[in-house]
Structures are given as C-alpha cells and as structure tokens.
Motif scaffolding. Structure first.
Motif, PDB file in Angstrom:
ATOM      1  N   LYS A   1       9.498  97.703 -15.601  1.00  0.00           N
ATOM      2  CA  LYS A   1      10.026  96.814 -16.454  1.00  0.00           C
ATOM      3  C   LYS A   1      11.032  97.574 -16.966  1.00  0.00           C
ATOM      4  CE  LYS A   1       6.611  95.348 -19.726  1.00  0.00           C
ATOM      5  NZ  LYS A   1       4.670  94.994 -19.384  1.00  0.00           N
ATOM      6  N   THR A   2      11.927  96.861 -17.439  1.00  0.00           N
ATOM      7  CA  THR A   2      13.009  97.443 -18.680  1.00  0.00           C
ATOM      8  C   THR A   2      13.564  98.926 -18.265  1.00  0.00           C
ATOM      9  OG1 THR A   2      11.940  99.000 -20.564  1.00  0.00           O
ATOM     10  CG2 THR A   2      12.205  96.452 -21.086  1.00  0.00           C
TER      11      THR A   2
ATOM     12  N   ARG B   1      10.711  90.817 -14.133  1.00  0.00           N
ATOM     13  CA  ARG B   1      11.145  89.068 -13.952  1.00  0.00           C
ATOM     14  C   ARG B   1      12.467  89.441 -12.797  1.00  0.00           C
ATOM     15  NH1 ARG B   1      13.421  89.432 -20.443  1.00  0.00           N
ATOM     16  NH2 ARG B   1      11.789  88.874 -21.161  1.00  0.00           N
ATOM     17  N   VAL B   2      11.930  88.343 -12.359  1.00  0.00           N
ATOM     18  CA  VAL B   2      12.884  88.632 -11.524  1.00  0.00           C
ATOM     19  C   VAL B   2      14.250  88.984 -11.065  1.00  0.00           C
ATOM     20  CG1 VAL B   2      14.108  86.408  -9.499  1.00  0.00           C
ATOM     21  CG2 VAL B   2      11.522  86.474  -9.955  1.00  0.00           C
TER      22      VAL B   2
ATOM     23  N   ILE C   1       4.911  90.941 -10.854  1.00  0.00           N
ATOM     24  CA  ILE C   1       3.623  91.288 -11.562  1.00  0.00           C
ATOM     25  C   ILE C   1       3.738  90.108 -12.998  1.00  0.00           C
ATOM     26  CG2 ILE C   1       2.337  93.490 -10.822  1.00  0.00           C
ATOM     27  CD1 ILE C   1       3.897  94.132 -14.165  1.00  0.00           C
ATOM     28  N   GLY C   2       5.241  89.444 -13.303  1.00  0.00           N
ATOM     29  CA  GLY C   2       5.496  88.622 -14.796  1.00  0.00           C
ATOM     30  C   GLY C   2       5.001  87.161 -14.544  1.00  0.00           C
ATOM     31  N   HIS C   3       4.719  86.056 -15.311  1.00  0.00           N
ATOM     32  CA  HIS C   3       5.110  85.077 -15.043  1.00  0.00           C
ATOM     33  C   HIS C   3       6.558  84.373 -13.752  1.00  0.00           C
ATOM     34  CE1 HIS C   3       4.719  80.599 -16.120  1.00  0.00           C
ATOM     35  NE2 HIS C   3       5.710  80.812 -16.515  1.00  0.00           N
TER      36      HIS C   3
ATOM     37  N   GLN D   1      11.604  86.674  -1.990  1.00  0.00           N
ATOM     38  CA  GLN D   1      12.537  87.733  -0.887  1.00  0.00           C
ATOM     39  C   GLN D   1      12.497  88.884  -1.100  1.00  0.00           C
ATOM     40  OE1 GLN D   1      15.619  84.502  -1.484  1.00  0.00           O
ATOM     41  NE2 GLN D   1      15.435  84.166   0.965  1.00  0.00           N
ATOM     42  N   ILE D   2      12.487  88.954  -2.501  1.00  0.00           N
ATOM     43  CA  ILE D   2      13.309  90.657  -3.064  1.00  0.00           C
ATOM     44  C   ILE D   2      12.211  90.989  -3.324  1.00  0.00           C
ATOM     45  CG2 ILE D   2      15.260  89.394  -3.605  1.00  0.00           C
ATOM     46  CD1 ILE D   2      14.418  89.662  -5.969  1.00  0.00           C
ATOM     47  N   PHE D   3      10.729  90.011  -3.196  1.00  0.00           N
ATOM     48  CA  PHE D   3       9.143  90.853  -3.837  1.00  0.00           C
ATOM     49  C   PHE D   3       8.717  91.140  -2.268  1.00  0.00           C
ATOM     50  CE2 PHE D   3      10.431  90.065  -7.627  1.00  0.00           C
ATOM     51  CZ  PHE D   3      10.333  91.333  -8.857  1.00  0.00           C
TER      52      PHE D   3
END
Ligand code: PLP
Length: 240
Positions: free
Chosen positions: A40-41, A62-63, A84-86, A97-99
């Motif tokens: 992330k980031t 994040r999606v 791994i995020g909410h 679809q993307i994970f």
C-alpha cells in the motif's frame, strides 16, 4: 526516494534470518512461513522490484489503489495478490476479480457476496479477519459471530476458507501482542476440532511484531515497513 531492488533484497535477507531464528525458537520449519509484502502507498515499480528479488505474495489495502497499479504488473504472473484491507460492500465483486484472495473478510454478507462474484470461476480462497480486542481495534468479525461465519463459508461451494487473520492493537513492545496471536491460534485450533476441516493459514504479525507472531504459529506475516521502509500515511481513512 524510490525503493530499489537492492534495498529490498537487503531487507529481505535480514528478515529471512529473523524468520529462521523465530521459527527455530518455536521448533518450526521456517519454510512454513510465507512473507506477504504489503505494498500500500508504494508504486508499481516497488512491487516489481520486490517481485524481482523473489517475493511472490503481495497485499494491498484498497481496491482502487490496486486497480490503478495492476496494469503495470501483468507480467508478474507468478504472484498471488491478497486483499488485506477493509472491503466495502460495493467493491466486493471487483475485489474478487482483481485479487487472488481476500484475507480480510469480516462479515457473513461479504462471504455471500464473494460467492456470488465467483460463481463462474472459483473456488476462491478467503481468510476470516477476527476482531481480537473490540476496545482497541476497528476491523474484523466479532468473535461471537465467528461460528456462524465459518458455517456459512464451509457450506458455500465456491468459497475456500483457508484460515484466520488478525490485526491486534499496536504496542511498541511486541511482547504485549503475544496474547492476541496466541488467542487467534487457539480460536483456529478449536474451529478445526469442532468442524473437522483444516484451517492451515494464520495471517498474523507485521513489521514490528512478526517474530512473536511466528513463535505463536503464524504461517503468513504481512510486512510493509520492514521491506520497503517507512511510507507516506494515507491522507484520510474513509473506509473506517
Ligand atoms: C499496512 C498493513 C500491514 C503492514 O504494516 P507494517 O507495519 O508496515 O509492516 C500489515 N497488515 C495490514 C492489514 C496492513 O494494513
């Protein structure tokens, strides 16, 4: 400053030593422990650098953020991409679809929404994220709701429940987190006895406490800072 493959390789070398020592202390085989690189980031270039030095599991929170980066990483085809995020309910279908996996499933409706999204493919691996300390942590399924969630997940054909995840409260002294890791393992062990189904994955431990997590049975550790160095904080946390 961009993160170079050399810097990641150096960090990874040290991390692997720590993983091996922690595993030895617990009488475990270090090869049971998977490093999930939390990106992330960080830009796609940093993810590619981590892939090039041999990391194969990656976690994003994040999606939309992953949506923006993934097009640049199509050739990293041996990677497993973890959410791994909410996860907000309106993004579940896209996430599926993307994970390759959602490690942070925190409600029964989310389990059902994932099942619906993967109807034509699947089975889709998930972990249930448990809220270990409601007074100090924001995300995860309340422990009281866990048996029902497990029953729903086990009953659905396209859902492959692989284990549990937790984000314990932050303490600078990692020893204070040990009780949460131990509790998650005990919850897992009890579920295995009760439902007679394997739940091999325990995703627990981050940069500052992964050694304690390994001593308590972690099979996946989620490392951001330890691999990539400090990151810019998100400006806001609209999902929490
Ligand atoms: C950011 C994050 C991590 C990694 O945190 P570090 O302390 O940088 O290792 C792990 N798990 C989740 C769910 C995260 O959001």
């Amino acid at each position: 400053m961009p993160v170079t493959p050399e810097a990641i390789a150096k960090n990874l070398f040290r991390i692997r030593e720590c993983v091996a020592h922690a595993a030895n202390r617990a009488g475990r085989n270090p090869e049971e422990i998977t490093i999930v690189a939390v990106t992330k980031t960080h830009p796609a270039e940093a993810i590619r650098a981590a892939y090039e030095v041999g990391l194969r599991h990656f976690g994003e929170n994040r999606v939309q953020e992953w949506e923006a980066k993934r097009g640049k990483l199509n050739d990293c085809d041996r990677a497993t991409w973890h959410m791994i995020g909410h996860l907000q309910s309106n993004k579940v279908a896209r996430a599926a679809q993307i994970f390759d996996r959602v490690d942070s499933v925190d409600s029964i409706s989310q389990i059902r929404n994932i099942e619906r999204a993967v109807k034509r493919s699947g089975p889709f691996p998930i972990l249930l994220e448990i809220r270990m300390d409601p007074a100090h942590t924001k995300t995860g399924l309340e422990k009281e709701g866990l048996p029902t969630a497990v029953e729903v997940a086990l009953a659905l054909q396209k859902i492959e429940l692989r284990g549990l995840m937790c984000i314990p409260p932050y303490f600078a002294d990692a020893e204070r987190v040990r009780m949460y890791f131990r509790a998650l393992r005990e919850i897992r062990d009890n579920l295995v006895l009760r439902y007679e189904r394997p739940l091999p994955v325990l995703s627990m431990g981050m940069s500052h406490d992964f050694e304690v997590a390994i001593e308590e049975g972690a099979t996946e550790i989620r490392l951001g800072t330890a691999l990539f160095g400090p990151r810019e904080p998100y400006k806001a946390e609209p999902t929490l």
